[in-house]
Design a protein around this motif. Structure first.
Motif, PDB file in Angstrom:
ATOM      1  N   GLN A   1       0.690  -1.408  -0.111  1.00  0.00           N
ATOM      2  CA  GLN A   1       0.007   0.114  -0.117  1.00  0.00           C
ATOM      3  C   GLN A   1       1.228   1.401  -0.486  1.00  0.00           C
ATOM      4  OE1 GLN A   1      -2.623  -0.918   3.226  1.00  0.00           O
ATOM      5  NE2 GLN A   1      -3.897  -2.207   2.487  1.00  0.00           N
ATOM      6  N   LYS A   2       2.053   1.414   0.590  1.00  0.00           N
ATOM      7  CA  LYS A   2       2.774   2.658   0.720  1.00  0.00           C
ATOM      8  C   LYS A   2       4.131   3.154   0.268  1.00  0.00           C
ATOM      9  CE  LYS A   2       5.892   0.718   4.496  1.00  0.00           C
ATOM     10  NZ  LYS A   2       6.317   1.194   5.581  1.00  0.00           N
TER      11      LYS A   2
ATOM     12  N   SER B   1       4.966   5.171  -1.567  1.00  0.00           N
ATOM     13  CA  SER B   1       5.150   7.077  -1.702  1.00  0.00           C
ATOM     14  C   SER B   1       6.728   6.849  -1.267  1.00  0.00           C
ATOM     15  CB  SER B   1       4.140   7.055  -0.540  1.00  0.00           C
ATOM     16  OG  SER B   1       4.723   5.852   0.527  1.00  0.00           O
TER      17      SER B   1
END
Length: 203
Positions: free
Chosen positions: A94-95, A98
């Motif tokens: 999910q990250k 980033s």
């Protein structure tokens, strides 16, 4: 007469861990129609189903249940370790966008190492279950040997055949049920733990 082949318990490595399923009971007596060919009994020729002995003797059934319990415990331990690993993998996915390339590489490699360690542990547990099964069957075989020898002698056998590979004929000298009864009188249960894996040389 070698009764030491592991015939009772099957161990499987599933996606979630380990699962052992007991073998269904095998007929102690020959199936209906197995002696359809008939004929005269052959003097000195006797038969035995090792599969039926291990599946129907009380000690075999008890060993099957206990080995399944040990495998279920191992599976539970793996599930406990797998849950946080899956959670961390999902969080990383999910990250990931980033993160910097260096961070993705570092965290990805760390997760990969944890996954490989988990897979290694699951494989080793499966190997331990298989090894334990083999050891248990060897112990049962050792207990069964004198029972088989006694039945072999009392029936004046000169040759012992595997009943499960006989296509048909006179089954008058089938020792299976007698061996099961004799083994039940001798032993009905046993205690054991998962066997450790043998140490590999050089490690």
């Amino acid at each position: 007469m070698n009764l030491r082949r592991p015939l009772l318990v099957v161990s499987l490595l599933a996606a979630a861990g380990l699962a052992v399923t007991p073998v269904a009971p095998v007929q102690a007596a020959p199936a209906q129609g197995a002696d359809a060919l008939g004929g005269n009994p052959v003097p000195g020729v006797c038969m035995l189903s090792r599969e039926a002995v291990f599946a129907n003797a009380k000690v075999g059934q008890a060993a099957s249940r206990h080995l399944k319990q040990l495998a279920d415990q191992a599976k539970s331990q793996l599930d406990t370790q797998r849950a946080p690993l899956q959670k961390d993998v999902q969080a990383f996915q999910q990250k990931a966008q980033s993160l910097s390339e260096a961070q993705r590489k570092q965290q990805g490699q760390a997760l990969q190492q944890r996954m490989e360690a988990f897979q290694t542990q699951a494989s080793e547990l499966n190997d331990r279950i298989q090894l334990t099964r083999s050891k248990v069957m060897e112990r049962i075989g050792q207990d069964a040997e004198p029972v088989v020898a006694s039945a072999y002698k009392s029936h004046h056998c000169g040759l012992l055949l595997n009943r499960d590979s006989v296509l048909g004929g006179n089954v008058q000298n089938d020792l299976t049920a007698e061996v099961i009864q004799g083994l039940d009188r001798k032993i009905t249960t046993m205690s054991f733990n998962l066997e450790p894996l043998p140490k590999q040389s050089g490690k």
